[in-house]
Scaffold this active site. Structure first.
Site, PDB file in Angstrom:
ATOM      1  N   GLU A 193      10.448  15.727  15.208  1.00  0.00           N
ATOM      2  CA  GLU A 193      10.819  15.658  13.802  1.00  0.00           C
ATOM      3  C   GLU A 193      10.092  16.736  12.994  1.00  0.00           C
ATOM      4  OE1 GLU A 193      11.645  11.950  10.885  1.00  0.00           O
ATOM      5  OE2 GLU A 193       9.587  12.094  11.615  1.00  0.00           O
ATOM      6  N   GLU A 207       9.592   1.244  11.151  1.00  0.00           N
ATOM      7  CA  GLU A 207      10.670   2.217  10.940  1.00  0.00           C
ATOM      8  C   GLU A 207      10.003   3.575  10.958  1.00  0.00           C
ATOM      9  OE1 GLU A 207      12.775   4.850   9.798  1.00  0.00           O
ATOM     10  OE2 GLU A 207      13.000   4.008   7.791  1.00  0.00           O
ATOM     11  N   LYS A 224       0.866  -1.182   0.000  1.00  0.00           N
ATOM     12  CA  LYS A 224       0.000   0.000   0.000  1.00  0.00           C
ATOM     13  C   LYS A 224       0.900   1.228   0.000  1.00  0.00           C
ATOM     14  CE  LYS A 224      -2.021   2.991   1.894  1.00  0.00           C
ATOM     15  NZ  LYS A 224      -2.050   4.475   1.575  1.00  0.00           N
ATOM     16  N   CYS A 258      13.934   9.939   7.155  1.00  0.00           N
ATOM     17  CA  CYS A 258      13.817   9.520   8.553  1.00  0.00           C
ATOM     18  C   CYS A 258      15.142   9.674   9.293  1.00  0.00           C
ATOM     19  CB  CYS A 258      13.354   8.064   8.627  1.00  0.00           C
ATOM     20  SG  CYS A 258      11.698   7.792   7.965  1.00  0.00           S
TER      21      CYS A 258
END
Length: 485
Positions: free
Chosen positions: A377, A245, A170, A279
């Protein structure tokens, strides 16, 4: 979408639009899958997993299919790179570089397919023989974000297929086109129908349906912590294994004995490459007092030379945010940082005279590690820079967030490099380099950065279940059925 070897629309007929980040213009229209479409894809993958066409293949044969797929990715690397750049606005220089190396992930997993060995056990019973066998899990749901779709697909799909699983992928609704083109290469490589399926659509509908489906045995998710919490809860419905992750707030630590030019280049690579949409972005710059002023001067001079432009132009150094929503998040976080006392040393706004979802490379001087921009983040081209005096303070700052994905260490002192590599709380540590990758190297973090590893032999093993087999060698009838043997 690709389901059971057929290219189909969503059952509802609904579609959604994808926009080119450099202009905001619609460039592709995709099927908007719902729960029924996800169910169809999972059932196709489950049937393929049990079919002789896939289960009947030897591990060596699976490896040959993966190697062929890697070769096809190499042949179509230019086309795939352009599709990915149009989808998410990442520089064509970067997507071409990524695609040129991507075949190695398929070739590496192909080589491991027939190297997954069990073992005989030295059982302490003379009349018994026991051994272990690694076996595939079944259907894997791979949930892919928008920042590096093909790379993040490869590090899930290649080890999963090497181990003998089947998949439903997906992609993000913001970046699906390159994965759909890749799925056609999976067909061309010769994988049986249903082994790899791709459904496009929104996370709350198609994505949620996949993660809670009772036939899904493994979920491989890359994305943000908030979505991951929903994935974890959904996986409890079927006890699916998980790898997550998630985000990062990675520290790039520069000591006063570092090579200044290398450290500056590492800082630029760590946060401004991919417009900070990585990331592992080195979004916290920790610089020792003795080099701080010179480092800031050199870094801001280097930042001033970054060419912001169309990501399809190979002369551009930095492209746009992948989505308008992400641009808004970046602007809001920089604004909040200003309110909390951060000083803007460079950037801090949209570039003038440019359409699309662009934001300038930004450097914020922060006096406290408790600022939102230091702790959380941004996922944009924004670095928070802080001073430190000695090793103890550097380590405390580096380990001062809930994220623990990556870290960079810049020093000529080999002892210090090893001490910090040991003591920094991060799943990936780079010394005098940043953003280096290899098919052989595991990737993953601790804490709020997730768990599980992708890449390396560990990834293939993580897509298996270990079976233990006992064989009674005795010629005598089995004894008392109420006594453990």
């Amino acid at each position: 979408m690709l389901v059971n070897g057929a290219w189909i629309d969503a059952g509802s007929g609904r579609t959604y639009e994808s926009r080119y980040p450099a202009t905001g213009e619609v460039w592709s229209v995709l099927p908007d899958a719902d729960e029924a479409d996800a169910d169809r894809a999972v059932r196709a993958a489950d049937a393929a997993f049990r079919s002789p066409a896939w289960r009947g293949l030897t591990a060596t044969a699976r490896g040959k299919l993966l190697r062929r797929l890697g070769d096809l990715v190499a042949e179509h690397a230019g086309e795939l790179a352009e599709l990915e750049t149009q989808d998410n606005g990442k520089l064509i220089r970067e997507t071409r570089g990524q695609l040129s190396y991507l075949p190695e992930f398929f070739h590496y997993s192909a080589g491991l397919a027939d190297k997954l060995e069990g073992s005989t056990l030295p059982i302490d019973k003379a009349d018994m023989f026991a051994f272990t066998v690694p076996e595939p899990l079944g259907v894997v749901a791979a949930i892919i974000p928008w920042n590096s779709p093909l790379y993040l697909t490869a590090i899930k799909l290649a080890p999963a297929l090497a181990a003998g699983n089947t998949l439903v992928i997906k992609p993000s609704e913001h970046a699906s086109a390159s994965i759909l083109r890749f799925a056609a290469l999976v067909e061309e490589a010769g994988f049986p129908a249903g082994v790899v399926n791709v459904v496009t659509g929104l996370g709350p509908s198609a994505g949620a349906a996949l993660t809670k489906h009772p036939l899904v045995r493994r979920i491989a998710f890359t994305g943000g912590p908030s979505t991951a919490r929903h994935v974890i809860k959904a996986s409890a419905e079927n006890f699916a294994k998980l790898s997550l992750e998630l985000g990062g707030k990675s520290a790039n630590i520069v000591f006063d004995d570092a090579d200044l030019e290398s450290a500056v280049n590492g800082a630029v690579a760590g946060i401004y490459a991919a417009s900070g949409q990585s990331c592992v972005a080195g979004s916290r710059l920790l610089v020792q007092d003795g080099i701080y002023d010179r480092f800031v001067a050199a870094l801001t001079e280097r930042m001033a030379r970054i060419r912001i432009g169309d990501p399809l132009d190979s002369n551009s150094d930095m492209g746009p945010m992948a989505t308008e929503q992400q641009l808004g998040i970046v602007e809001a976080m920089v604004g909040r940082a200003r309110e909390e006392g951060a000083e803007v040393l460079a950037g801090g706004k949209r570039p003038a005279g440019r359409d699309g979802w662009y934001y300038e490379p930004t450097l914020l001087a922060c006096d406290s590690d408790q600022l939102d921009v230091v702790q959380n983040e941004v996922f944009g081209p924004v670095a928070a820079i802080m001073r430190f005096s000695g090793d103890a303070e550097a380590l405390a700052l580096a380990n001062g967030t809930e994220y623990a994905l990556a870290a960079g260490i810049w020093t000529r002192d080999i002892g210090r490099a090893h001490r910090f590599a040991r003591d920094v709380h991060a799943g990936i540590v780079w010394v005098n380099t940043y953003r280096a990758v290899s098919a052989m190297a595991p990737i993953g973090g601790y804490g709020a950065s997730g768990y599980g590893r992708e890449g390396g032999i560990h990834a293939v093993l993580d897509y298996t279940e270990l079976k233990t087999v006992w064989v009674n060698l005795s010629e005598q009838p089995m004894g008392d059925p109420f006594v453990m043997r």
